[in-house]
Design an enzyme around this catalytic site. Structure first.
Site, PDB file in Angstrom:
ATOM      1  N   THR A 193       5.596  -6.387  -6.597  1.00 17.66           N
ATOM      2  CA  THR A 193       6.147  -5.247  -5.871  1.00 17.66           C
ATOM      3  C   THR A 193       6.602  -4.191  -6.865  1.00 17.66           C
ATOM      4  OG1 THR A 193       6.856  -6.624  -4.035  1.00 17.66           O
ATOM      5  CG2 THR A 193       7.994  -4.524  -4.290  1.00 17.66           C
ATOM      6  N   PHE A 240       8.950  -1.048  -7.655  1.00 15.20           N
ATOM      7  CA  PHE A 240      10.211  -0.415  -7.271  1.00 15.20           C
ATOM      8  C   PHE A 240      10.340   0.931  -7.975  1.00 15.20           C
ATOM      9  CE2 PHE A 240      12.686  -3.816  -5.192  1.00 15.20           C
ATOM     10  CZ  PHE A 240      11.906  -4.926  -5.494  1.00 15.20           C
TER      11      PHE A 240
END
Ligand code: PEP
Ligand code: MN
Length: 646
Positions: free
Chosen positions: A198, A200
């Site tokens: 992921t 960020f």
């Protein structure tokens, strides 16, 4: 696996490391979730102190209210693409006027463990709790195992719930989170895809007074492009849920403001962008990023990824933001000649004195330099005016006697690949000014620097002095592009020699200013007070008066040796520049006033005033009263102008 979770890929490393160390100690970085969540890993990635928040809305409010310095928000996941749970509140926040900038991107590898209370068997697990975005990432695997998905607000929060209840339910969370709440990991990774991760974004409130970095490109699989949006190659488009007004909404990361403006008319598309970098953030030259392997592995010294090398000898300080101007005659012709010229250049703010004693001449019958005798004249002149001296060595046997007295040893263009000479100067204990050969590539130039450094001398100044091209109207072609191309490869200071590049005095100032504007760490310029009689390079020498004009243009500081009339000319030039800048400021402030009225915003904004004040205080260190008065005056003038126009 725990190791992988913390081995983060820093995708934007543009934050100045020195500034970071000074400002980012105790940096509070907020994330959404409980301790152990992936957001916490991202929040800690650049040395911040993580602080958890229950929702993205609360997180962004805390950022707006100054409770935290930075917030991390997940933008995109390798399996499920855009994280709408974060992107939607982010869009709301921006739409409501929150001005954000992205300062970095962090990619966190994601391993979604299936964890239970100790002793639970996999066959007993009927339900798994997690954040909806995490559950979406393991839809197929969980279905195969016959496990039902139960939504809660956070992955680490799921672990907490399972740990607190007497249940055979599982949590889908990181191993860190599982261990933190005393759960046992039954399946290491239930993601539908290997290599899950992921990204960020690290967000801060826009501070217009500071240089800021916009989000850089980030490739995505979730590209929803109309023909207009196709122009945004290299930008990332992250879709948001459409609404009645705008059926298509998306985040655009990495697009510049001008291109976004061009897109605005595209109907049905609302484009939201994170803040843009301030204009002055666009530094033209950036030294290599720090910390990892050398840029060119075979040149470990010259291309090491380290902080800029600063070469410092007396008044000469060059590199890492310190800029120097080395000036003096091509050849040291007599004790008197070099003394006179030394006084002229020192009074104009030069930081080192140059002068050749061994001259590499194309014609063997041309003046070859006065040799070691002239070294004493040069050193005496340098001493008299308080400047270190730079002089060229052409042969190994000259190195020791010259190094005994000169401050910096120059290697001329013709000797750039005289490898034995490079090794010899590398052992001499003096900084080396290394000219680029007229026919040398940037790589060969760095290779030559490597020879000097490998022999022991790490203080090398690289000098671009023009390369040979088909052009005959100049002696050489100043290769500013080559100098800039060297910038991201090496931490060494890079300077330019406009004199040898031009070969003509009339072009020296223009080339010098061009190299300076391009971010050169310094210049070396030939100056002679009687060029017609100079024994070498007569055509390219600047007379002292012309050098003085150049020094003013480069914002060098004169000293009290200059006659008062000349010092006044110096300060007059500064006043003219200052007045022009003030005028520009008033004009732009007027445009801002007009823009605010058009968009119905208040003309006065106390936060902006504070930011402007900070800019002046930072630039005018040590005279904060002057800074305050200047700001008062400027703001007053801007307001007066606005009300006149009303
Ligand atoms: C010099 O600096 O005087 C000189 C000879 O320069 P280059 O080696 O660049 O020709
Ligand atoms: Mn010369």
């Amino acid at each position: 696996m725990a190791l992988e979770e913390t081995s983060l890929l820093r995708e934007i490393a543009d934050r100045n490391a020195g500034e970071k160390a000074a400002n980012d100690t105790d940096l509070k970085v907020g994330y959404q979730g409980e301790p152990g969540a992936y957001g916490e890993v991202a929040a800690a990635a650049h040395g911040g102190i993580p602080q958890g928040f229950a929702s993205f809305e609360k997180l962004l409010e805390a950022l707006r209210d100054g409770l935290i310095d930075e917030a991390v928000l997940p933008l995109e996941n390798a399996v499920v693409g855009a994280i709408t749970e974060a992107l939607d509140p982010l869009a709301e926040f921006v739409a409501a006027g929150g001005e954000l900038v992205a300062v970095a991107l962090t990619s966190v590898p994601v391993r979604l463990s299936l964890a239970t209370r100790p002793g639970t068997r996999l066959s007993d697990v009927k339900r798994a709790w997690s954040h909806p975005a995490a559950l979406r990432q393991c839809t197929h695997r969980l279905a195969q195992m016959g496990i039902e998905r139960v939504v809660c607000y956070d992955t680490a929060g799921a672990a907490q719930i399972v740990a607190q209840e007497a249940t055979t339910d599982a949590a889908v969370c990181s191993r860190r989170a599982a261990e933190r709440y005393g759960l046992e990991v039954l399946v290491d990774d239930v993601s539908d895809k290997e290599q899950n991760g992921t990204r960020f974004a690290h967000l801060r409130m826009a501070d217009h007074a500071r240089a800021q970095v916009s989000l850089a490109f980030l490739r995505t699989s979730s590209m929803t492009a109309t023909s207009k949006l196709d122009v945004l190659t290299g930008a990332t488009l992250l879709p948001l849920a459409g609404n009645a007004e705008f059926p298509v909404r998306m985040w655009v990361l990495g697009a510049d403001a001008a291109r976004l403006q061009a897109l605005a008319p595209a109907r049905d598309v609302q484009v939201i962008s994170l803040g843009q970098p301030a204009a002055h953030a666009a530094r033209m030259v950036t030294p290599p990023k720090q910390g990892t392997e050398p840029v060119v592995k075979s040149l470990p010294h010259a291309t090491a990824r380290k902080a800029p090398t600063i070469v410092e000898v007396g008044k000469l300080r060059i590199g890492g933001g310190a800029r120097a101007v080395i000036a003096g005659p091509c050849s040291v012709e007599s004790a008197e000649q070099v003394m006179r010229i030394a006084k002229e250049v020192a009074a104009c703010g030069a930081t080192a004195l140059r002068g050749g004693i061994f001259k590499p001449r194309t014609n063997p019958y041309a003046f070859q330099g006065h040799g070691l005798e002239a070294l004493d004249w040069l050193v005496a002149a340098g001493k008299e005016v308080g400047l270190p001296v730079v002089t060229e060595v052409m042969a190994i046997d000259q190195v020791a006697p010259v190094a005994a007295k000169a401050d910096v040893l120059q290697i001329g263009a013709r000797n750039m690949q005289n490898f034995d000479l490079l090794r010899a100067v590398g052992r001499a204990g003096r900084p080396v000014l290394l000219k680029r050969g007229a026919g040398a590539t940037v790589d060969e130039w760095l290779g030559a620097a490597e020879y000097v450094m490998a022999a022991g001398e790490l203080r090398v100044i690289l000098c671009e002095r023009g390369i040979r091209t088909f052009e005959t109207s100049t002696r050489n072609t100043l290769d500013i592009g080559g100098m800039l191309a060297a910038r991201p490869l090496t931490h060494l200071p890079l300077i330019a020699d406009p004199s040898h590049a031009a070969g003509r005095a009339d072009l020296v100032e223009g080339l010098a200013r061009a190299a300076w504007a391009a971010g050169a760490d310094g210049l070396i310029v030939e100056v002679h007070d009687d060029p017609a009689r100079a024994l070498s390079d007569a055509e390219q020498a600047l007379v002292p008066a012309r050098f003085q004009e150049l020094a003013r243009a480069l914002a060098l500081n004169p000293d009290a040796r200059l006659p008062l009339a000349q010092l006044r000319a110096w300060v007059d030039a500064i006043d003219r520049d200052l007045a022009v800048l003030v005028q520009r400021r008033l004009e732009v402030a007027k445009v801002i006033g007009a823009s605010k009225r058009q968009t119905g915003r208040a003309v006065l904004d106390p936060r902006r005033e504070a930011a402007v004040r900070r800019t002046y205080k930072e630039a005018l260190q040590g005279s904060s009263m002057v800074a305050d008065k200047l700001v008062d005056l400027l703001l007053e003038a801007a307001k007066a102008q606005q009300s006149i126009d009303d």
